[in-house]
Design a protein around this motif. Sequence first.
Motif, PDB file in Angstrom:
ATOM      1  N   VAL A  26       2.704  13.675   1.707  1.00  8.01           N
ATOM      2  CA  VAL A  26       3.857  13.225   0.913  1.00  8.01           C
ATOM      3  C   VAL A  26       4.329  11.854   1.400  1.00  8.01           C
ATOM      4  O   VAL A  26       4.566  10.946   0.593  1.00  8.01           O
ATOM      5  N   VAL A  27       4.435  11.689   2.716  1.00  6.91           N
ATOM      6  CA  VAL A  27       4.874  10.402   3.268  1.00  6.91           C
ATOM      7  C   VAL A  27       3.857   9.306   2.953  1.00  6.91           C
ATOM      8  O   VAL A  27       4.235   8.199   2.547  1.00  6.91           O
ATOM      9  N   ILE A  32       2.146   4.537  -0.210  1.00 11.30           N
ATOM     10  CA  ILE A  32       1.175   3.906  -1.115  1.00 11.30           C
ATOM     11  C   ILE A  32       1.856   3.465  -2.407  1.00 11.30           C
ATOM     12  O   ILE A  32       1.626   2.363  -2.891  1.00 11.30           O
ATOM     13  N   VAL A  33       2.702   4.309  -2.963  1.00  9.65           N
ATOM     14  CA  VAL A  33       3.381   3.977  -4.218  1.00  9.65           C
ATOM     15  C   VAL A  33       4.318   2.778  -4.042  1.00  9.65           C
ATOM     16  O   VAL A  33       4.416   1.928  -4.921  1.00  9.65           O
ATOM     17  N   THR A  34       4.979   2.713  -2.900  1.00 12.88           N
ATOM     18  CA  THR A  34       5.894   1.592  -2.653  1.00 12.88           C
ATOM     19  C   THR A  34       5.162   0.356  -2.126  1.00 12.88           C
ATOM     20  O   THR A  34       5.805  -0.635  -1.791  1.00 12.88           O
ATOM     21  N   ARG A  35       3.862   0.444  -2.024  1.00 13.81           N
ATOM     22  CA  ARG A  35       2.997  -0.654  -1.551  1.00 13.81           C
ATOM     23  C   ARG A  35       3.329  -1.101  -0.129  1.00 13.81           C
ATOM     24  O   ARG A  35       3.175  -2.269   0.209  1.00 13.81           O
ATOM     25  N   SER A  36       3.783  -0.189   0.695  1.00 16.49           N
ATOM     26  CA  SER A  36       4.006  -0.490   2.110  1.00 16.49           C
ATOM     27  C   SER A  36       2.689  -0.500   2.879  1.00 16.49           C
ATOM     28  O   SER A  36       2.564  -1.163   3.899  1.00 16.49           O
ATOM     29  N   ILE A  37       1.718   0.278   2.391  1.00 19.06           N
ATOM     30  CA  ILE A  37       0.378   0.300   2.979  1.00 19.06           C
ATOM     31  C   ILE A  37      -0.583  -0.238   1.926  1.00 19.06           C
ATOM     32  O   ILE A  37      -0.695   0.329   0.835  1.00 19.06           O
ATOM     33  N   THR A  38      -1.263  -1.312   2.251  1.00 18.72           N
ATOM     34  CA  THR A  38      -2.235  -1.873   1.314  1.00 18.72           C
ATOM     35  C   THR A  38      -3.647  -1.866   1.885  1.00 18.72           C
ATOM     36  O   THR A  38      -4.608  -1.958   1.139  1.00 18.72           O
ATOM     37  N   ASP A  39      -3.768  -1.733   3.191  1.00 23.63           N
ATOM     38  CA  ASP A  39      -5.079  -1.756   3.837  1.00 23.63           C
ATOM     39  C   ASP A  39      -5.677  -0.342   3.879  1.00 23.63           C
ATOM     40  O   ASP A  39      -5.077   0.567   4.457  1.00 23.63           O
ATOM     41  N   PRO A  40      -6.855  -0.135   3.275  1.00 27.53           N
ATOM     42  CA  PRO A  40      -7.474   1.200   3.289  1.00 27.53           C
ATOM     43  C   PRO A  40      -7.812   1.692   4.696  1.00 27.53           C
ATOM     44  O   PRO A  40      -7.755   2.888   4.967  1.00 27.53           O
ATOM     45  N   VAL A  42      -6.102   1.204   7.444  1.00 29.50           N
ATOM     46  CA  VAL A  42      -4.858   1.736   8.019  1.00 29.50           C
ATOM     47  C   VAL A  42      -4.574   3.117   7.434  1.00 29.50           C
ATOM     48  O   VAL A  42      -4.193   4.045   8.160  1.00 29.50           O
ATOM     49  N   LEU A  43      -4.776   3.268   6.152  1.00 36.00           N
ATOM     50  CA  LEU A  43      -4.532   4.559   5.497  1.00 36.00           C
ATOM     51  C   LEU A  43      -5.444   5.649   6.054  1.00 36.00           C
ATOM     52  O   LEU A  43      -4.983   6.735   6.397  1.00 36.00           O
ATOM     53  N   VAL A  44      -6.727   5.347   6.163  1.00 34.02           N
ATOM     54  CA  VAL A  44      -7.676   6.337   6.681  1.00 34.02           C
ATOM     55  C   VAL A  44      -7.359   6.688   8.133  1.00 34.02           C
ATOM     56  O   VAL A  44      -7.401   7.867   8.515  1.00 34.02           O
ATOM     57  N   SER A  45      -7.013   5.695   8.922  1.00 31.47           N
ATOM     58  CA  SER A  45      -6.693   5.981  10.322  1.00 31.47           C
ATOM     59  C   SER A  45      -5.423   6.822  10.440  1.00 31.47           C
ATOM     60  O   SER A  45      -5.342   7.715  11.294  1.00 31.47           O
ATOM     61  N   LEU A  46      -4.430   6.566   9.602  1.00 34.29           N
ATOM     62  CA  LEU A  46      -3.215   7.388   9.620  1.00 34.29           C
ATOM     63  C   LEU A  46      -3.500   8.828   9.202  1.00 34.29           C
ATOM     64  O   LEU A  46      -2.935   9.770   9.769  1.00 34.29           O
ATOM     65  N   VAL A  47      -4.389   9.008   8.236  1.00 34.13           N
ATOM     66  CA  VAL A  47      -4.752  10.363   7.809  1.00 34.13           C
ATOM     67  C   VAL A  47      -5.450  11.101   8.946  1.00 34.13           C
ATOM     68  O   VAL A  47      -5.117  12.256   9.245  1.00 34.13           O
TER      69      VAL A  47
END
Length: 67
Positions: A26-27, A32-40, A42-47
């Motif tokens: 959810v976070v 992603i919707v608010t475009r605070s994370i744009t780098d894939p 970073v997203l994968v590492s956070l997951v």
Amino acid sequence: MAREVDRPRRLHRTDWMALLSGTLFVVLGILIVTRSITDPLVLVSLVVVGLGFSGLVAIVARAIRGK
């Protein structure tokens, strides 16, 4: 024969893996919707880190419970 309302209720134990994983997604979805994370990357590492943390908490909770 005991009525249904007379029987004591059994409470469910908290499923920490599901709770923390759901919160993580959810976070991340909000970020992603608010475009605070744009780098894939970073997203994968956070997951990966978030799911690892959720698993660790679930293992510790089960060990403390004694199951």
